[in-house]
Design a protein around this motif. Structure first.
Motif, PDB file in Angstrom:
ATOM      1  N   ASP A 185     -16.523 -15.598  17.931  1.00 52.09           N
ATOM      2  CA  ASP A 185     -15.453 -16.253  17.180  1.00 52.09           C
ATOM      3  C   ASP A 185     -14.406 -16.818  18.133  1.00 52.09           C
ATOM      4  OD1 ASP A 185     -16.789 -15.456  14.962  1.00 52.09           O
ATOM      5  OD2 ASP A 185     -15.370 -13.904  14.364  1.00 52.09           O
ATOM      6  N   SER A 186     -13.759 -17.890  17.707  1.00 47.48           N
ATOM      7  CA  SER A 186     -12.673 -18.481  18.504  1.00 47.48           C
ATOM      8  C   SER A 186     -11.526 -18.830  17.571  1.00 47.48           C
ATOM      9  CB  SER A 186     -13.168 -19.727  19.250  1.00 47.48           C
ATOM     10  OG  SER A 186     -13.619 -20.710  18.340  1.00 47.48           O
ATOM     11  N   TRP A 187     -10.318 -18.765  18.125  1.00 47.32           N
ATOM     12  CA  TRP A 187      -9.128 -19.029  17.321  1.00 47.32           C
ATOM     13  C   TRP A 187      -8.162 -19.845  18.168  1.00 47.32           C
ATOM     14  CZ3 TRP A 187     -10.769 -14.155  18.877  1.00 47.32           C
ATOM     15  CH2 TRP A 187     -11.621 -13.503  17.962  1.00 47.32           C
ATOM     16  N   SER A 188      -7.621 -20.879  17.544  1.00 49.51           N
ATOM     17  CA  SER A 188      -6.674 -21.730  18.277  1.00 49.51           C
ATOM     18  C   SER A 188      -5.235 -21.323  18.005  1.00 49.51           C
ATOM     19  CB  SER A 188      -6.882 -23.209  17.893  1.00 49.51           C
ATOM     20  OG  SER A 188      -6.733 -23.386  16.485  1.00 49.51           O
ATOM     21  N   THR A 189      -4.992 -20.599  16.898  1.00 53.17           N
ATOM     22  CA  THR A 189      -3.638 -20.158  16.566  1.00 53.17           C
ATOM     23  C   THR A 189      -3.683 -18.717  16.059  1.00 53.17           C
ATOM     24  OG1 THR A 189      -3.773 -20.881  14.241  1.00 53.17           O
ATOM     25  CG2 THR A 189      -3.025 -22.505  15.870  1.00 53.17           C
ATOM     26  N   TRP A 190      -2.507 -18.095  16.089  1.00 51.19           N
ATOM     27  CA  TRP A 190      -2.426 -16.741  15.539  1.00 51.19           C
ATOM     28  C   TRP A 190      -2.683 -16.746  14.039  1.00 51.19           C
ATOM     29  CZ3 TRP A 190      -2.645 -12.270  17.823  1.00 51.19           C
ATOM     30  CH2 TRP A 190      -2.307 -12.165  19.173  1.00 51.19           C
ATOM     31  N   PHE A 243      -6.330 -16.495  13.690  1.00 49.38           N
ATOM     32  CA  PHE A 243      -6.768 -15.158  14.105  1.00 49.38           C
ATOM     33  C   PHE A 243      -6.544 -14.131  13.008  1.00 49.38           C
ATOM     34  CE2 PHE A 243      -5.830 -11.009  15.988  1.00 49.38           C
ATOM     35  CZ  PHE A 243      -7.010 -10.775  16.679  1.00 49.38           C
ATOM     36  N   LEU A 244      -5.409 -14.214  12.372  1.00 52.26           N
ATOM     37  CA  LEU A 244      -5.068 -13.259  11.309  1.00 52.26           C
ATOM     38  C   LEU A 244      -5.695 -13.629   9.967  1.00 52.26           C
ATOM     39  CD1 LEU A 244      -1.311 -12.608  12.175  1.00 52.26           C
ATOM     40  CD2 LEU A 244      -3.274 -11.128  12.676  1.00 52.26           C
ATOM     41  N   GLY A 245      -6.258 -14.834   9.871  1.00 52.17           N
ATOM     42  CA  GLY A 245      -6.962 -15.241   8.674  1.00 52.17           C
ATOM     43  C   GLY A 245      -6.066 -15.691   7.540  1.00 52.17           C
TER      44      GLY A 245
END
Length: 229
Positions: free
Chosen positions: A218-223, A226-228
């Protein structure tokens, strides 16, 4: 009509109907809330098909519990009337009735009911039965063999010489310790099987484990991502 409810002649039939009614209500409550949460939180797409899926799962679950209740209660009534069994052998009667009902409903021998739901209910019951059997065997062992235990002073005391509170506390300690080993072994095996041969795990368990643990790619560009939220 109210006289039917108090007439002993109709009592067996009323027991069957009441059990089936309770199975429908309980199955509806359990499955509706579970299916609603799963469909709203973990599935995407138009809302209407997802709600239909919730109602369908609720109906299937209620059908399973109600059908087993009808067959089980009817089998008990019939077996009680048999001369070679009679009401004195109620434990055997209920064992046979439970086996017959599960052969019709849960075994998938006749394919009448939803396989996934009968599978889930059976696995749920198996875990409870396994724990209950362990407790029964422990009680039988303590009563028959009367093992000795050391008290805080180091003296050996037989099980029968303990008072009720001491016996209850001792059983609680054994239950607690055995549960720890059971939990450790269960989750060690689950994680091993999920890594080794995940296709053999139940699909709902496999999907939930994939959602929780398979996050390496998985990758996330913002918090916020990330927190969904």
């Amino acid at each position: 009509m109210s006289s039917i409810l108090t007439n002993p002649l109709y009592r067996p039939l009323l027991d069957v109907l009441r059990s089936s009614r309770n199975g429908i209500v309980y199955g509806g409550k359990i499955r509706f809330s579970h299916a609603l949460v799963i469909n709203l939180l973990y599935r995407s797409g138009p809302l209407t098909p997802r709600l239909k899926s919730v109602l369908e799962a609720t109906k299937n679950h209620a059908e399973v519990l109600a059908s087993f209740a009808i067959i089980y209660k009817a089998a008990v009534i019939i077996l009680k009337s048999e001369a070679f069994l009679g009401p004195k052998n109620m434990r055997l009667i209920k064992f046979l009735a439970g086996g017959f009902g599960s052969w019709i409903v849960y075994s998938q021998h006749f394919k009448f009911f939803h396989g996934g739901i009968t599978h889930q209910i059976t696995l749920y019951c198996f875990s409870r039965v396994l724990i209950a059997v362990g407790k029964i065997l422990l009680d039988q062992y303590l009563a028959c063999f009367q093992p000795s235990f050391r008290n805080y002073q180091g003296d050996l005391i037989k099980y029968r010489d303990l008072n009720n509170n001491q016996q209850k506390k001792l059983k609680g300690l054994i239950y607690d310790k055995s549960w720890k080993y059971f939990a450790v072994l269960t989750w060690a095996l689950v994680m091993f099987i999920y890594d080794y041969q995940p296709q053999y795990l139940q699909s709902s368990l496999r999907h939930s484990m994939a959602y929780i643990y398979d996050v390496e790619m998985d990758s996330w560009s913002t918090w916020r991502e990330f927190l969904g939220f």
